[in-house]
Every structure is written in structure tokens, then in C-alpha cells.
Write an enzyme that holds these catalytic residues in place. Structure first.
Site, mmCIF file in Angstrom:
data_model
loop_
_atom_site.group_PDB
_atom_site.id
_atom_site.type_symbol
_atom_site.label_atom_id
_atom_site.label_comp_id
_atom_site.label_asym_id
_atom_site.label_seq_id
_atom_site.Cartn_x
_atom_site.Cartn_y
_atom_site.Cartn_z
ATOM 1 N N ARG A 123 -48.173 76.241 74.233
ATOM 2 C CA ARG A 123 -47.888 77.356 73.325
ATOM 3 C C ARG A 123 -46.535 77.161 72.624
ATOM 4 N NH1 ARG A 123 -48.026 82.452 76.574
ATOM 5 N NH2 ARG A 123 -48.096 83.579 74.618
ATOM 6 N N ARG A 175 -48.925 83.516 62.183
ATOM 7 C CA ARG A 175 -48.513 82.424 63.065
ATOM 8 C C ARG A 175 -48.663 81.062 62.413
ATOM 9 N NH1 ARG A 175 -49.375 85.206 68.271
ATOM 10 N NH2 ARG A 175 -48.760 83.899 70.023
ATOM 11 N N ARG A 229 -52.853 87.300 82.662
ATOM 12 C CA ARG A 229 -52.927 86.530 81.431
ATOM 13 C C ARG A 229 -53.155 85.081 81.780
ATOM 14 N NH1 ARG A 229 -49.127 88.084 76.446
ATOM 15 N NH2 ARG A 229 -49.641 85.936 75.951
ATOM 16 N N ARG A 264 -43.181 87.004 83.982
ATOM 17 C CA ARG A 264 -44.268 87.868 83.492
ATOM 18 C C ARG A 264 -45.575 87.513 84.205
ATOM 19 N NH1 ARG A 264 -44.875 88.064 77.143
ATOM 20 N NH2 ARG A 264 -46.085 86.163 77.269
ATOM 21 N N LYS A 309 -40.857 90.256 71.729
ATOM 22 C CA LYS A 309 -41.455 90.928 70.567
ATOM 23 C C LYS A 309 -42.169 92.215 70.994
ATOM 24 C CE LYS A 309 -44.077 87.420 69.184
ATOM 25 N NZ LYS A 309 -43.764 86.345 70.141
HETATM 26 P P1 AMP Z 1 -49.689 86.492 72.068
HETATM 27 O O1 AMP Z 1 -50.013 87.626 72.991
HETATM 28 O O2 AMP Z 1 -49.180 86.954 70.721
HETATM 29 O O3 AMP Z 1 -48.787 85.471 72.688
HETATM 30 O O4 AMP Z 1 -51.069 85.755 71.748
HETATM 31 C C1 AMP Z 1 -51.841 85.165 72.766
HETATM 32 C C2 AMP Z 1 -52.795 84.135 72.187
HETATM 33 O O5 AMP Z 1 -53.685 84.767 71.247
HETATM 34 C C3 AMP Z 1 -52.147 83.008 71.402
HETATM 35 O O6 AMP Z 1 -51.700 81.964 72.240
HETATM 36 C C4 AMP Z 1 -53.302 82.563 70.509
HETATM 37 O O7 AMP Z 1 -54.262 81.809 71.221
HETATM 38 C C5 AMP Z 1 -53.962 83.896 70.143
HETATM 39 N N1 AMP Z 1 -53.355 84.472 68.934
HETATM 40 C C6 AMP Z 1 -52.620 85.628 68.857
HETATM 41 N N2 AMP Z 1 -52.214 85.844 67.596
HETATM 42 C C7 AMP Z 1 -52.685 84.817 66.853
HETATM 43 C C8 AMP Z 1 -52.583 84.454 65.483
HETATM 44 N N3 AMP Z 1 -51.889 85.199 64.607
HETATM 45 N N4 AMP Z 1 -53.197 83.302 65.077
HETATM 46 C C9 AMP Z 1 -53.891 82.550 65.933
HETATM 47 N N5 AMP Z 1 -54.025 82.813 67.244
HETATM 48 C C10 AMP Z 1 -53.431 83.941 67.711
#
Ligand code: AMP
Length: 189
Positions: A146, A88, A135, A127, A13
């Protein structure tokens, strides 16, 4: 043009959002990046989010919807935006619908990037190695959580957009360029 990029962790993404942003002059709204920035700045939001993110769980709908509602008001979103990592959950999608309606905006396309799960695990492990462990949520156990969270809480968002006629499915197993081309073919002219 407002787009949602949808897909599990590691689907690409971020990479695709970066390309779309440049080509169409859109704002790239990654909620994960926003939360990581809040953690780096040591804000109250960041402190609350860090514990949850480190487990691979989702931060509360209320919290993240507040962040997005503020962000889409900013000047760089006027020409359109790409949502990456949001919504999400179904309540987030419903909240987004209300947010956009009140601002007389709408979503033009929801692009689902489909990738088989084994490949995702490999990509994320790579990654993690490349970022030198930047991260905290790229470890194997957290990744498993996740994926579960994606399947249980995030995947149910797809029928919502399908029912609205907005869902477009793209094969994320192709080369990065081929994925970009397929996404472009689904965007409004
Ligand atoms: P990402 O970089 O999009 O994979 O997001 C990393 C982490 O941020 C996720 O595993 C969640 O803990 C939190 N997070 C990101 N976007 C959301 C969302 N829309 N709703 C809830 N938690 C989020």
C-alpha cells in the site's frame, strides 16, 4: 465547502475527517469505508473490490469514480463534503474535476497530511492489533504494498492540485489537536 484530505495510509485522515465533519457539518466520504461496506453487504462491487483490497492494490478508476459520482449527489453532500482516500490516481483527480465542473461545484482546499514512513508502519500495526484483524489489509506485507502504491500512483496527484493553487501541507507528526488546528487555519473563512 468541499475538501480533499490527502496522505498515505495511517496519516490520520479518518480521525481528522471525523472532526471536520462535526465542526463544519460536512459529509465524510471515505472510499475505503464505502468499499468495506459493499464487502460487508456482499454486493457485486464488494466481491470485485475485496480481492484487490486484500492485496493492497487500487480498485479500478472507473469503478471508484462511479461510486463517488453517485455519492456526491446525495442530500447530505449539499452543504459540502470531505473526500478521504479519493482521488488516489491522476485519472481519478481529472475525473473528479470533470464531475464537479458538471455540477457547478469546486474543491476549496486539498490538505496533505505529511507523516514519516516509519511512524506510519507503527501506527498501522497498532490499528491492526486494536481492530483484532478486522481489516485484512493491515498486515505487514500488504502495508508495504500500500505504501508503494501510494508513492507510485497517489503521490503524483499532489502536483495536479499544487498547480491549481489548492494544496496545503500540514505536519501530521504533531498531536491530533495540533493537526486539527493547522488544518483549520488553511480552510476558507
Ligand atoms: P483506505 O481505507 O482509504 O486505506 O482504502 C482501503 C483500500 O480500498 C485501498 O487499499 C484500495 O484497495 C481501496 N480504495 C480506497 N479508495 C480507493 C480509490 N480512491 N481508488 C482505488 N482504490 C481505493
Amino acid at each position: 465547502m468541499n475538501i480533499i484530505l490527502f496522505g498515505p495510509p495511517g496519516a490520520g485522515k479518518g480521525t481528522q475527517a471525523d472532526r471536520l465533519k462535526k465542526k463544519h457539518v460536512l459529509a465524510h466520504l471515505s472510499t475505503g469505508d464505502m468499499l468495506r461496506a459493499a464487502i460487508a453487504e456482499g454486493t457485486e462491487l464488494g466481491k470485485q473490490a475485496k480481492v484487490i483490497m486484500d492485496r493492497g492494490d487500487l480498485v479500478s478508476d472507473q469503478l471508484i469514480c462511479g461510486v463517488v459520482a453517485e455519492r456526491i449527489e446525495e442530500a447530505d453532500c449539499a452543504n459540502g463534503f470531505i473526500l478521504d482516500g479519493f482521488p488516489r490516481t491522476l485519472p481519478q483527480a481529472e475525473s473528479l474535476d470533470r464531475m464537479l465542473k458538471s455540477k457547478a461545484k469546486n474543491i476549496d482546499a486539498v490538505i496533505q497530511i505529511k507523516v514519516v514512513e516509519d511512524v506510519l508502519v507503527e501506527r498501522i500495526a497498532k490499528r491492526a492489533r486494536e481492530s483484532g484483524g478486522n481489516r485484512g489489509d493491515d498486515t505487514h506485507e500488504v502495508l508495504k504494498n500500500r505504501m508503494n502504491v501510494y508513492n507510485q500512483q497517489t503521490a503524483p496527484v499532489l502536483p495536479h492540485y499544487d498547480a491549481l493553487g489548492l494544496l496545503r501541507v500540514v505536519d501530521g507528526m504533531q498531536s491530533i489537536d495540533a493537526v486539527t488546528a493547522e488544518i483549520e487555519s488553511h480552510l476558507p473563512r
